[in-house]
Design a protein around this motif. Structure first.
Motif, mmCIF file in Angstrom:
data_model
loop_
_atom_site.group_PDB
_atom_site.id
_atom_site.type_symbol
_atom_site.label_atom_id
_atom_site.label_comp_id
_atom_site.label_asym_id
_atom_site.label_seq_id
_atom_site.Cartn_x
_atom_site.Cartn_y
_atom_site.Cartn_z
ATOM 1 N N PHE B 296 88.580 -6.820 95.927
ATOM 2 C CA PHE B 296 89.778 -6.624 95.110
ATOM 3 C C PHE B 296 90.035 -5.162 94.797
ATOM 4 C CE2 PHE B 296 89.633 -11.093 94.659
ATOM 5 C CZ PHE B 296 90.890 -11.488 94.268
ATOM 6 N N SER B 297 88.959 -4.394 94.562
ATOM 7 C CA SER B 297 89.222 -3.007 94.196
ATOM 8 C C SER B 297 89.648 -2.188 95.415
ATOM 9 C CB SER B 297 88.015 -2.395 93.492
ATOM 10 O OG SER B 297 86.848 -2.674 94.194
ATOM 11 N N ALA B 298 89.473 -2.746 96.627
ATOM 12 C CA ALA B 298 89.891 -2.007 97.813
ATOM 13 C C ALA B 298 91.360 -2.266 98.151
ATOM 14 C CB ALA B 298 89.017 -2.388 98.999
ATOM 15 N N ILE B 299 91.942 -3.316 97.571
ATOM 16 C CA ILE B 299 93.341 -3.651 97.890
ATOM 17 C C ILE B 299 94.279 -2.672 97.180
ATOM 18 C CG2 ILE B 299 95.132 -5.421 97.675
ATOM 19 C CD1 ILE B 299 92.938 -7.523 97.798
ATOM 20 N N ASN B 300 95.223 -2.128 97.915
ATOM 21 C CA ASN B 300 96.207 -1.246 97.281
ATOM 22 C C ASN B 300 97.616 -1.784 97.529
ATOM 23 O OD1 ASN B 300 96.811 -0.568 99.953
ATOM 24 N ND2 ASN B 300 95.383 1.168 99.899
ATOM 25 N N LEU B 304 99.226 -5.037 99.820
ATOM 26 C CA LEU B 304 99.990 -6.099 99.164
ATOM 27 C C LEU B 304 101.381 -6.229 99.775
ATOM 28 C CD1 LEU B 304 99.167 -5.646 95.375
ATOM 29 C CD2 LEU B 304 98.496 -7.540 96.840
ATOM 30 N N ARG B 305 101.995 -5.059 100.066
ATOM 31 C CA ARG B 305 103.357 -5.092 100.614
ATOM 32 C C ARG B 305 103.365 -5.788 101.973
ATOM 33 N NH1 ARG B 305 104.461 0.376 99.577
ATOM 34 N NH2 ARG B 305 104.434 -0.087 97.360
ATOM 35 N N PHE B 326 96.471 -6.900 89.391
ATOM 36 C CA PHE B 326 95.207 -7.641 89.454
ATOM 37 C C PHE B 326 94.232 -7.064 90.476
ATOM 38 C CE2 PHE B 326 98.078 -10.537 87.448
ATOM 39 C CZ PHE B 326 97.290 -11.207 86.528
ATOM 40 N N VAL B 327 94.650 -6.027 91.211
ATOM 41 C CA VAL B 327 93.767 -5.477 92.246
ATOM 42 C C VAL B 327 93.534 -3.995 91.969
ATOM 43 C CG1 VAL B 327 94.463 -7.149 93.973
ATOM 44 C CG2 VAL B 327 95.718 -4.994 93.768
#
Lengths: 254, 379
Positions: B296-300, B304-305, B326-327
Motif C-alpha cells: 500500500f505504501s508503494a502505490i501512488n 491509481l489513475r 488510503f495508500v
C-alpha cells in the motif's frame, strides 16, 4: 478440663469505615478440627470479618493470630501459604482454563511456593500434580468434566471446583463465604453433602452463611454477629435457644 | 525436546518449515525478496515476545518500541565499540534491553489495566524524546547512530581484523546481505517461537494465564503475582530488544523513530490482528501488516489513475482522490480500518477466523488449552 487447641484467634478486632463501626470488639476463637459458623443479619459485618481474617482488609485495631503466627499485615498470598484457603461468595475461578488446570494451579502453588520461574519444564511432564488433581476432581465428582472450560460450568459445579481448588492444597483452615449463596435447593444439598464429607477429614473450617439449614447441618459452633458485635457464641443448640439471637436474627428473618 | 507433546512438536515443525521455505511460497505474492523477508522475521519476533506479555499475561503495554529501539542502539554500539560480528551485538542488545525492561517493568507493574498501559506509554515517549535530545551523545539524535570507518571496535582491532570501505555487520566474517541475512533472522525467529512455545506450555506459562484470567484467585491461591508479571515483562522486552538488534544488522542506522508510540502501537495491532494469546497468530499478524504496508505504501496516484482508467471521466478522478487517501502515506488509514473491522467481527483475530472455518469442516469438538489456547478478546 483440657485446653482445646485454638487454631485461629481473632483478638480484640475493630474495624471502622469512616464513622461506621463495622466490627467492634470482636474476639473469636476457632478450635482445631471444628466447623465454626458465623451468622448474622445482612450488614452485620460477616464479610468484613472474613476479609480481615484473610488479609484483604487491615483491622483498625486488634490482630488475627493463626497457629501462633500473626496474620495482620500479611498479604493474601502469604496467608494462603501459611495454610489458609478461601472459598468466595461468587466462585473465583480461572474461567478461561480447563477444570483440570484450575485444580492443578493451586497444587503447584502448594508445591512450588509463591513464585518459581518454572518455564523450561512442560506442564505435561507434571504427572504427579496431574494425578493429584484428577483424584481431587474425582472426590468432588467432577472428573468427567476435567477438559471443560471452567467458565462454562453451572454455578453449583463452579462451587464444587472451587472447593476442589482449595482442598487440593490440604489447608489447615478453610474459610467459606456463603458457599451456597445463589444456589438452587439441589445444588445447596449437594454442596452440604460435600462439605460434610470434607468434615470427616478433620480440617478446621470457618463458614459464613445466611442459610440456617446449611448452618445447623454443618456447624459445631456458632457465633452470632449483629451490628458489628458478637452477641452470642456456642453450640447450635445453645444459639438456637438464646433469646437475644432470636430477637436479633432468627425472629426477624423467619 | 523429548518431553514435548506431539501436538506442539507438529506445530513447531510446521512453523519451521513454513518460515524456511518462505522465499519459495512467497514468490507468487511478489514478497520473496530478502529485505522484506527480513522484516517479516524481525517483526515476527517482536510480536511473539509482545504476546507473552499481552496475550498470555493480559498486560497491554503501549511502550514496547522503547525496548526495540534500545536493542537497536545497543547493537550498533556493539558494532562500534566491540566488533562488527553480530553475535556479541545480539547478546549485548538482549542484555541491555532486558535490564531496561526490568526497570520500566518494575515501576509500571505497580499498576494494572489502563494505568499500566499509560505508564508504559509514558516511559516509551520519554525514552523517545531523550533519544532525540539529552541523550544525543549516545543516540546521535536526529541523524541516527551509524557505523563509521573510525569506530574503535576494540575486539576486532585486538584480532587485527581490518575493514575496507563502509563497515557492515558480519557473522564470523561472512556478510549478511541478501538471503543469508534472511536465514540469519529466520533462525532467530524459529528459536524465539520455540522458546515462546515452551513458556506457554510450562507451569510458568499457566501461571501467566491464571494471572490474566483471575488475578484475585491467584493471590488467594498463594501466588505472589508480581515476580511473574515482571518476568513476563522482561522476557517480552528482551524479545523486542532482539528484534531491534536484528533490524540494526540489516540496517545499521539506529534512529529514535524506532521508539515512537506509533511503533509501539503497531506491535499491538499485529498481535490483535493475528490473535492475541495464540502462538502463531501474532507472527501472522506481523507478516500481514508488513506485507500490506509494503504494497500500500508503494502505490501512488499514477498507479491509481491507471487502475481506475476504465471508469468514465470525472468518476475516475474522484475515485483516485478518495483511494489516494488510503495508500502511500495514508496506509495507516487502511490499517486502522482493517483493525476496526477485525476487532468488531473477529475479536480473536485471524486465528479465530481460521478456527471458525476449521470448525465448519470438522465438527468434532477439540479439547481446550492444547496447541492453541483459546484467544481472548482484547482488554
Amino acid at each position: 478440663m483440657s485446653q482445646p487447641n485454638v487454631v485461629l484467634h481473632v483478638a480484640d478486632v475493630h474495624k471502622r469505615f469512616g464513622g461506621l463501626h463495622a466490627l467492634a470488639d470482636i474476639d473469636l476463637q476457632v478450635e482445631e478440627g471444628q466447623t465454626h459458623a458465623i451468622i448474622g443479619p445482612n450488614g452485620a459485618g460477616k464479610s468484613t470479618l472474613l476479609n480481615v481474617i484473610i488479609g484483604k482488609l487491615p483491622p483498625s485495631s486488634g490482630q488475627v493470630v493463626f497457629d501462633g503466627t500473626v496474620l495482620t499485615g500479611r498479604k493474601p498470598y502469604q496467608i494462603n501459604q501459611l495454610g489458609i484457603a478461601r472459598v468466595f461468595q461468587t466462585p473465583e475461578i480461572f474461567g478461561d482454563l480447563s477444570v483440570l488446570h484450575n485444580v492443578m494451579i493451586p497444587a503447584l502453588a502448594k508445591r512450588d511456593g509463591a513464585f518459581k520461574l518454572n518455564m523450561f519444564r512442560s506442564l505435561d511432564s507434571e504427572t504427579g500434580i496431574r494425578e493429584e488433581a484428577e483424584h481431587m476432581l474425582e472426590d468432588v465428582g467432577m472428573l468427567g468434566r476435567r477438559e471443560m472450560a471452567a467458565g462454562s460450568l453451572s454455578r453449583g459445579d463452579k462451587r464444587r471446583m472451587e472447593l476442589a481448588m482449595c482442598l487440593i492444597q490440604h489447608p489447615r483452615l478453610l474459610l467459606l463465604d456463603e458457599p451456597t449463596a445463589g444456589m438452587s435447593r439441589h445444588d445447596t444439598n449437594t454442596t452440604i453433602e460435600l462439605l460434610k464429607k470434607i468434615k470427616s477429614r478433620g480440617m478446621t473450617k470457618v463458614i459464613i452463611e445466611h442459610d440456617m439449614h446449611v448452618v445447623f447441618s454443618l456447624a459445631d459452633k456458632i457465633s452470632v454477629l449483629a451490628q458489628g458485635r458478637i452477641i452470642a457464641d456456642g453450640t447450635p443448640d445453645q444459639v438456637r435457644g438464646n433469646p437475644k439471637v432470636q430477637e436479633a436474627y432468627l425472629g426477624g428473618a423467619h | 525436546m523429548a518431553a514435548m507433546p506431539r501436538n506442539d512438536l507438529l506445530l513447531f515443525a510446521g512453523f519451521t518449515l513454513a518460515v524456511l521455505t518462505m522465499p519459495i511460497w512467497l514468490a507468487p505474492f511478489g514478497a520473496a525478496y530478502p529485505d522484506l523477508l527480513q522484516r517479516f522475521m524481525i517483526f515476527g519476533i517482536f510480536a511473539v515476545g509482545f504476546n507473552i506479555l499481552f496475550g498470555l499475561t493480559g498486560y497491554l503495554s503501549f511502550g514496547h518500541a522503547a525496548f526495540f529501539g534500545v536493542g537497536s542502539y545497543a547493537a550498533v554500539w556493539s558494532f562500534k565499540l566491540l566488533s562488527l560480528d553480530v553475535i556479541p551485538a545480539m547478546i549485548f542488545a538482549i542484555i541491555v534491553s532486558g535490564l531496561f525492561a526490568l526497570v520500566i517493568g518494575y515501576i509500571s507493574l505497580r499498576r494494572s489495566g489502563i494505568y499500566f498501559s499509560i505508564l508504559t506509554l509514558a516511559f516509551a515517549q520519554m525514552s523517545y524524546n531523550m533519544a532525540y535530545s539529552v541523550l544525543t551523545p549516545i543516540t546521535n539524535g536526529e541523524t541516527g547512530l551509524q557505523l563509521t570507518q573510525s569506530d574503535p571496535r576494540h575486539l576486532d582491532s585486538a584480532l587485527a581484523a581490518t575493514v575496507v570501505g563502509q563497515p557492515i555487520p558480519t557473522l564470523l566474517g561472512q556478510s549478511l546481505g541478501g538471503f543469508s541475512g534472511f536465514y540469519f533472522c529466520a533462525g532467530f525467529l524459529i528459536i524465539a517461537f520455540f522458546l515462546a512455545q515452551r513458556i506457554t506450555g510450562s507451569p510458568f506459562g499457566m501461571m501467566l494465564k491464571g494471572i490474566k484470567t483471575n488475578q484475585t484467585r491467584m493471590h488467594y491461591t498463594g501466588f505472589n503475582t508480581k515476580p511473574y508479571t515482571l518476568a513476563a515483562f522482561v522476557i517480552s522486552g528482551m524479545y523486542a530488544g532482539l528484534a531491534g538488534a536484528l533490524l540494526a544488522v540489516t540496517d545499521p542506522l539506529a534512529g529514535a523513530e524506532r521508539m515512537q508510540w506509533t511503533a509501539s502501537g503497531e506491535v499491538v495491532l499485529m498481535t490483535i490482528l493475528g490473535g492475541a494469546g495464540t502462538l502463531v497468530g501474532p507472527v501472522i499478524g506481523a507478516w500481514l501488516i508488513k506485507y500490506f504496508e509494503n504494497i500500500f505504501s508503494a502505490i501512488n496516484d499514477g498507479i491509481l489513475r491507471r487502475f481506475f482508467d476504465f471508469l468514465p471521466d470525472g468518476v475516475d478522478s474522484a475515485m483516485v482522490t478518495v483511494a489516494s487517501k488510503f495508500v502511500g502515506e495514508g496506509w495507516f488509514l487502511t490499517l486502522g480500518l482493517v483493525f476496526v473491522i477485525i476487532v468488531i467481527f473477529l475479536p480473536g483475530g485471524i486465528m479465530e477466523g481460521v478456527r471458525r472455518i476449521a470448525h465448519l469442516f470438522n465438527r468434532a469438538p477439540k479439547a481446550p488449552g492444547k496447541a492453541n489456547p483459546q484467544p481472548q478478546p482484547a482488554e
